[in-house]
Scaffold this motif. Structure first.
Motif, short mmCIF file in Angstrom:
data_model
loop_
_atom_site.label_atom_id
_atom_site.label_comp_id
_atom_site.label_asym_id
_atom_site.label_seq_id
_atom_site.Cartn_x
_atom_site.Cartn_y
_atom_site.Cartn_z
N GLU A 105 0.84 -1.19 0.00
CA GLU A 105 0.00 0.00 0.00
C GLU A 105 0.88 1.25 0.00
N THR A 106 0.37 2.30 -0.61
CA THR A 106 1.08 3.57 -0.57
C THR A 106 1.04 4.12 0.85
N GLU A 107 2.22 4.47 1.36
CA GLU A 107 2.32 5.00 2.72
C GLU A 107 2.77 6.45 2.73
N GLY A 108 3.31 6.89 1.62
CA GLY A 108 3.77 8.27 1.57
C GLY A 108 4.32 8.61 0.20
N ILE A 109 4.57 9.89 0.01
CA ILE A 109 5.11 10.37 -1.25
C ILE A 109 6.21 11.37 -0.95
N LEU A 110 7.36 11.17 -1.59
CA LEU A 110 8.45 12.13 -1.52
C LEU A 110 8.30 13.00 -2.78
N LYS A 111 7.75 14.18 -2.58
CA LYS A 111 7.42 15.04 -3.71
C LYS A 111 8.68 15.61 -4.37
N LYS A 112 8.63 15.63 -5.70
CA LYS A 112 9.72 16.16 -6.52
C LYS A 112 11.07 15.62 -6.04
N ASP A 113 11.13 14.32 -5.92
CA ASP A 113 12.27 13.62 -5.33
C ASP A 113 13.37 13.30 -6.33
N LYS A 114 13.02 13.11 -7.61
CA LYS A 114 14.01 12.69 -8.61
C LYS A 114 13.97 13.65 -9.80
N LEU A 115 15.16 13.99 -10.29
CA LEU A 115 15.31 14.80 -11.49
C LEU A 115 15.70 13.86 -12.62
N LEU A 116 14.84 13.74 -13.62
CA LEU A 116 15.10 12.80 -14.71
C LEU A 116 15.65 13.53 -15.94
N SER A 117 15.97 12.75 -16.96
CA SER A 117 16.65 13.29 -18.14
C SER A 117 15.83 14.32 -18.90
N ASP A 118 14.52 14.34 -18.71
CA ASP A 118 13.69 15.34 -19.38
C ASP A 118 13.72 16.70 -18.68
N GLY A 119 14.50 16.78 -17.59
CA GLY A 119 14.63 18.04 -16.85
C GLY A 119 13.52 18.30 -15.86
N LYS A 120 12.60 17.35 -15.70
CA LYS A 120 11.47 17.50 -14.78
C LYS A 120 11.72 16.70 -13.50
N PHE A 121 11.06 17.16 -12.44
CA PHE A 121 11.14 16.47 -11.16
C PHE A 121 9.95 15.53 -11.00
N TYR A 122 10.22 14.36 -10.42
CA TYR A 122 9.18 13.35 -10.21
C TYR A 122 9.20 12.88 -8.77
N SER A 123 8.05 12.41 -8.32
CA SER A 123 7.90 11.97 -6.94
C SER A 123 8.22 10.48 -6.80
N THR A 124 8.65 10.12 -5.60
CA THR A 124 8.89 8.73 -5.23
C THR A 124 7.77 8.30 -4.30
N ILE A 125 7.19 7.16 -4.60
CA ILE A 125 6.12 6.62 -3.76
C ILE A 125 6.71 5.60 -2.80
N LEU A 126 6.40 5.77 -1.52
CA LEU A 126 6.82 4.83 -0.48
C LEU A 126 5.69 3.84 -0.29
N MET A 127 6.00 2.55 -0.41
CA MET A 127 4.98 1.52 -0.26
C MET A 127 5.42 0.52 0.81
N GLY A 128 4.43 -0.06 1.47
CA GLY A 128 4.71 -1.04 2.51
C GLY A 128 3.68 -2.16 2.49
N ARG A 129 4.13 -3.31 2.95
CA ARG A 129 3.26 -4.48 3.07
C ARG A 129 3.39 -5.00 4.49
N TRP A 130 2.27 -5.15 5.15
CA TRP A 130 2.22 -5.62 6.54
C TRP A 130 1.75 -7.07 6.56
N ASN A 131 2.48 -7.92 7.26
CA ASN A 131 2.11 -9.33 7.42
C ASN A 131 1.43 -9.50 8.77
N GLU A 132 0.13 -9.78 8.75
CA GLU A 132 -0.67 -9.91 9.97
C GLU A 132 -0.35 -11.17 10.78
N SER A 133 0.13 -12.23 10.10
CA SER A 133 0.31 -13.49 10.82
C SER A 133 1.52 -13.48 11.72
#
Length: 182
Positions: free
Chosen positions: A154-182
């Motif tokens: 599941e998405t747990e957070g977003i690091l906004k404008k975290d990466k600068l790619l070759s097109d010169g634009k900034f993109y966000s990184t999505i933090l995801m996590g999986r919880w094991n109930e057992s």
């Protein structure tokens, strides 16, 4: 930690997933550098953060000895075409979780290699009592996000404008996590 060898056949491609061993170090160094140059979905560009053969030997040794670490490789006809790592945490307050990362050569996308590396890692994590797996994914990597979601992340957070790619634009990184109930 070591994992058993598993064989998969997808679209007439047969590959195995197994624990990394010391003799993989040289090939892993080359494969990682190549993967970095084939996609902007990862943190590095080709040549950045280079890990040489000795560096991979150290990683493999650590990951084999530490029960909360797992280093897997995907192999086709004796050649490594992808890998994944789960790195646990030795601090008591964080010992319930592990960080997951994966890379697959572009020529081998579409064969379920990344998915099966993740599934093997999830099975391993659940079997040793890891309660939470974390990963980071670039917002534009829709395919990976769908796969991670389908496997319980599941998405747990977003690091906004975290990466600068070759097109010169900034993109966000999505933090995801999986919880094991057992």
């Amino acid at each position: 930690m070591k994992n058993k060898n598993r064989t998969f056949k997808v679209k007439d491609l047969e590959y195995s997933i197994r624990s990394a061993v010391n003799s993989d170090a040289r090939m892993l160094s080359k494969v990682r550098a190549r993967i970095d140059g084939e996609t902007e979905n990862l943190d590095r560009e080709e040549g950045e953060g280079f890990i040489d053969e000795t560096g991979f030997e150290r990683l493999i040794k650590t990951d084999t000895e530490m029960p909360s670490h797992l280093f897997l490789v995907a192999e086709v006809d004796g050649e490594i075409v992808g890998f994944s790592r789960c790195e646990g945490n030795q601090l008591k307050r964080s010992s319930h979780k592990a960080e997951f990362g994966v890379g697959v050569l572009k020529d081998f996308w579409g064969y379920g290699i990344g998915v099966n590396l993740l599934k093997e890692s999830i099975t391993w994590a659940d079997s040793i009592g890891i309660k939470k797996m974390n990963l980071k994914v670039l917002e534009t990597n829709d395919r990976a996000i769908k796969i991670y979601s389908r496997l319980g992340f599941e998405t747990e957070g977003i690091l906004k404008k975290d990466k600068l790619l070759s097109d010169g634009k900034f993109y966000s990184t999505i933090l995801m996590g999986r919880w094991n109930e057992s």
